[in-house]
Design an enzyme around this catalytic site. Structure first.
Site, PDB file in Angstrom:
ATOM      1  N   LYS A  65       0.701  -0.822  -0.307  1.00 46.15           N
ATOM      2  CA  LYS A  65       0.168   0.092   0.039  1.00 46.15           C
ATOM      3  C   LYS A  65       0.470   1.230  -0.452  1.00 46.15           C
ATOM      4  CE  LYS A  65      -4.261  -0.024   2.207  1.00 46.15           C
ATOM      5  NZ  LYS A  65      -5.465   0.198   3.619  1.00 46.15           N
ATOM      6  N   VAL A  66       1.043   2.066  -0.987  1.00 47.46           N
ATOM      7  CA  VAL A  66       1.476   2.981  -1.194  1.00 47.46           C
ATOM      8  C   VAL A  66       0.424   4.424  -1.422  1.00 47.46           C
ATOM      9  CG1 VAL A  66       3.149   4.373  -2.716  1.00 47.46           C
ATOM     10  CG2 VAL A  66       2.750   1.888  -2.845  1.00 47.46           C
TER      11      VAL A  66
END
Ligand code: G3P
Length: 215
Positions: free
Chosen positions: A84-85
């Site tokens: 997750k960015v």
């Protein structure tokens, strides 16, 4: 529509994974922090041992190069881990680099179809639109899901749309109607989706009537 469970609590994950409708898991730093000081990697290892599906784990670094390093490290824990960015300039650079390395990403904290479009162009595997937080801020969260799915369809964009920050069962069904690929749903909302007072009443009536039958 795929259903992910939005929690880092392994008991909650186990309970619903056994019922056959959970396709994956999403976590974030706030959900991990709720797990009473249980070490982060232990939580993730437990989750991947329960669920055979995509497990989103959030990178927490600021700079793209550091996000990429964290991504590589987390991906070594298990092949099903998706990084997750966050949606910002450094995040977009990191998504591009992780994509080059065939590491899957979930671009998070998306609040507009434009942000979703840019994340997809950068190579995000998933884009997470925060429906509940948009509603809380006086915007229409589901409209952003509708706009994003429409744009992705128009141009054959392969990134999957996750309806996130789900607060109630209506968000889930509206996300499905709007064509979201995935809804990531908290434990209490899944519970509300399973139950209906007329189902409970109906079960009781069948059981009562069955007692009257000569066996
Ligand atoms: O995991 C991302 C998202 O689902 C968080 O939801 O309830 O903190 O807005 P919420």
């Amino acid at each position: 529509m795929q259903i992910f469970i939005d929690t880092a609590n392994t008991e909650e994950i186990k309970k619903y994974y056994e019922m056959g409708f959970v396709d994956g898991v999403t976590t974030n730093p706030s959900l991990i922090a709720k797990e009473n000081n249980k070490p982060f990697k232990k939580i993730i290892q437990e989750i991947v041992s329960i669920v055979n599906g995509p497990i989103s784990v959030e990178a927490t670094a600021d700079k793209a190069s550091e996000i990429v390093k964290q991504g590589i490290e987390y991906q070594k824990i298990h092949k099903n881990i998706v990084i997750k960015v966050v949606m910002n300039e450094e995040g977009l650079k990191a998504i591009k680099e992780l994509n080059k390395k065939d590491i899957k990403t979930n671009c998070t904290l998306i609040f507009s179809a434009n942000q979703a479009l840019l994340a997809a162009k950068a190579g995000a595997t998933y884009v997470s639109v925060f429906v509940g937080r948009l509603d809380d801020a006086g915007n229409e969260g589901i409209q952003v899901i509708k706009d994003t799915t429409q744009v992705f369809k128009n141009f054959g964009i392969k990134s999957k749309v996750i309806s996130a920050s789900i607060r109630n069962p209506i968000h889930v069904i509206e996300s499905a109607k709007a064509g979201a690929d995935v809804a990531t749903i908290p434990f209490d909302v899944l519970d509300k989706m399973i139950k209906h007072p007329l189902t409970d009443k109906g079960i009781q009536k069948f059981l009562d009537d069955w007692k009257k039958v000569k066996k």
